[in-house]
Design an enzyme around this catalytic site. Structure first.
Site, PDB file in Angstrom:
ATOM      1  CG  ASP A  77      24.311  24.895  42.431  1.00 58.68           C
ATOM      2  OD1 ASP A  77      24.589  24.314  41.363  1.00 58.68           O
ATOM      3  OD2 ASP A  77      23.806  26.030  42.486  1.00 58.68           O
ATOM      4  CD  GLU A 127      27.987  23.412  39.436  1.00 56.49           C
ATOM      5  OE1 GLU A 127      27.656  23.552  38.243  1.00 56.49           O
ATOM      6  OE2 GLU A 127      27.494  24.090  40.341  1.00 56.49           O
TER       7      GLU A 127
END
Length: 513
Positions: A184, A237
């Site tokens: 993330d 990401e």
């Protein structure tokens, strides 16, 4: 509390096969799930029955769980982690989570988990000032604190911190048999000035804004995971144009296996949110993705981030009346599955969830009492089935040899058409038709009849997918019985056919036999 596992795994066949896998060259259709709200109240072991049955029935190849590491605030969806080595106790103990992963593997479904090394919360009882000093975080708030999220940033330059995090990544892959980690907020790690104004950040030793310690940490984590656990996927990401995110470390890249293509997601959703009458002026937003499609190994995400914080649902982004909204969503899904790159869809999107996602309520399963939602769900199931049966749609996702435009320039008609080739056909210049899939996407609200498209071979071509079919809730405009391609060159191809392209519809065509 220290937990001692007594779990006996039954996924030996899956694990043995995983070591030889090359995910980039294999089908990957990901169903993104928030465990706490998929069907609220279920335990890991109940999910091992209900979720596994559902995902297998829908035909997804993988699930991706929002973070499962322990976190105190449920409203963070797991992204504010306090206990990096503990699956959340909300749904059971660590062996119960192992059972869920095991059940998915036995059903032939891969398991990806979101991993959050970018930041951690300030709770006094967790990692923050762990021994009374800035042990895990950088003591300088210009490097050790996130201005947006109110959280702390790991001191990636400290050997003990790097070991803690790298070992944690390996822990999830080895101890829980997880098949990959989606990392993330990578961009927030890479840039020292991320979300900071001038004077609020400290340059690196060369005067630049790159976080050299974080870069080195990501390279170490990826290289270590791939070495220790072959066949897994490390996924970034990363929301900027940082070069080489999915390039191997030994070539100077960050070493990820895949990167989320957030540019494709933004451009596509922006285009489809426009009334069809205006789309001709934004045609380039739909073709631009192919300008950089092979710079990284991409996953195309329609994730939870696009259906929260006032953004509404995927269905709600589509303009027009109910018919147009559902037709638009169906065309988006078929276009997503056909475009080069793997695909990810957040729960609820597969049946046309109408309301924005709520982490307490979850998907509105009750809407499946209505035929239009059943149609979207049936299309999602059929797309997965057709996708897995067509190597052209996944074998060469990262090679230009797997793609050729038929016509990228019909802005006035709001039509995009292209070919996907399997590895066996050689290249995008191939004139043979074995295994080829032709995708024709009409994003206008009117049908195009007697529309000529170039094809690589003469003969009969059949509709594999028609998003306007009545069984999906469409108006049933199409080419019943198939089309006949004749030796009339068109679009630089040796054959062509006159076809009917449905309104707000996508066709997949393959040669008969």
């Amino acid at each position: 509390m220290v937990f001692t596992s007594r779990y006996a795994w039954d996924d030996a066949d899956w694990m043995a096969a995983r070591a030889d896998r090359q995910p980039v060259r294999e089908p990957m259709s990901i169903y993104e799930v928030h465990l706490g709200s998929w069907r609220p109240g279920l335990s890991y072991r109940e999910l091992a029955v209900q979720l596994v049955d559902y995902v297998k029935d829908m035909g997804f190849t993988h699930v991706e769980f929002l973070p499962v590491a322990e976190h105190p605030y449920g409203g963070s969806w797991g992204y504010q982690v306090t206990s990096y080595y503990a699956p959340t106790s909300r749904f059971g103990d660590p062996d119960d989570f192992r059972h869920l992963v095991d059940a998915l593997h036995q059903a032939g479904i891969g398991v990806l988990v979101d991993w959050v090394p970018a930041h951690f919360p300030r709770d006094d009882w967790a990692l923050a000032r762990f021994d009374g000093t800035a042990l895990y975080e950088d003591p300088d708030p210009r490097r050790g604190a996130h201005p947006d999220w109110g959280t702390l940033i790991f001191n990636f330059g400290r050997t003990e911190v790097r070991n803690f995090l790298v070992a944690n990544a390996v822990y999830w892959l080895e101890e829980f048999h997880v098949d990959g980690l989606r990392v993330d907020a990578v961009a927030s790690m890479l840039y020292l000035d991320y979300s900071r104004q001038p004077g609020e950040w400290v340059p690196n030793e060369y005067g630049g804004r790159e976080n050299l310690a974080a870069i080195s940490f990501l390279q170490e984590a990826n290289a270590t995971c791939y070495k220790r656990v072959p066949g897994i996927s490390m996924i970034a990401e990363e929301s900027t144009a940082w070069p080489g995110v999915s390039r191997p470390v030994y070539l100077g890249g960050l070493g990820f296996g895949f990167k989320w293509n957030l540019g494709w997601m933004h451009d596509t959703l922006n285009y489809l949110s426009l009334d069809p009458i205006y789309r001709q002026y934004h045609h380039n937003e739909m073709t631009f993705s192919m300008m950089y499609a092979y710079t990284e190994n991409f996953i195309l995400p329609l994730s939870h981030d696009e259906v929260v914080h006032g953004k509404g649902s995927l269905l709600g982004k589509m303009p027009g009346d109910e018919w147009r909204k559902f037709a638009g969503l169906r065309s988006l899904l078929a276009y997503l599955w056909a475009h080069p790159g793997k695909q990810l869809l957040f729960m609820g999107g597969e049946f046309g969830q109408a309301s924005e996602w709520s982490d307490t309520r979850g998907p509105d399963w009750w809407v499946l009492d209505f035929g239009v939602h059943q149609g979207v769900q049936r299309l999602s199931r059929d797309l997965n089935a057709a996708y897995q049966q067509a190597p052209a749609l996944w074998q060469l996702d990262t090679s230009p040899d797997g793609f050729r435009w038929i016509d990228a320039n019909d802005a006035q008609g709001n039509v995009l058409s292209f070919l996907r080739f399997p590895a066996s056909s050689g290249s995008s210049d191939a004139t043979g038709s074995s295994g080829v899939v032709a995708c024709i996407a009409n994003f206008s609200a009117v049908p195009h009849r007697n529309y000529r498209v170039g094809l690589p071979a003469t003969g009969r071509w059949l509709e594999v997918i028609n998003t306007d079919a009545a069984v999906y809730g469409g108006s049933d405009v199409g080419n019943l019985g198939g089309i006949e391609a004749v030796p009339e060159p068109w679009h630089g191809l040796p054959a062509s056919a006159l076809i009917t392209v449905p309104p707000l519809g996508v066709l997949w065509l393959t040669p008969e036999g």
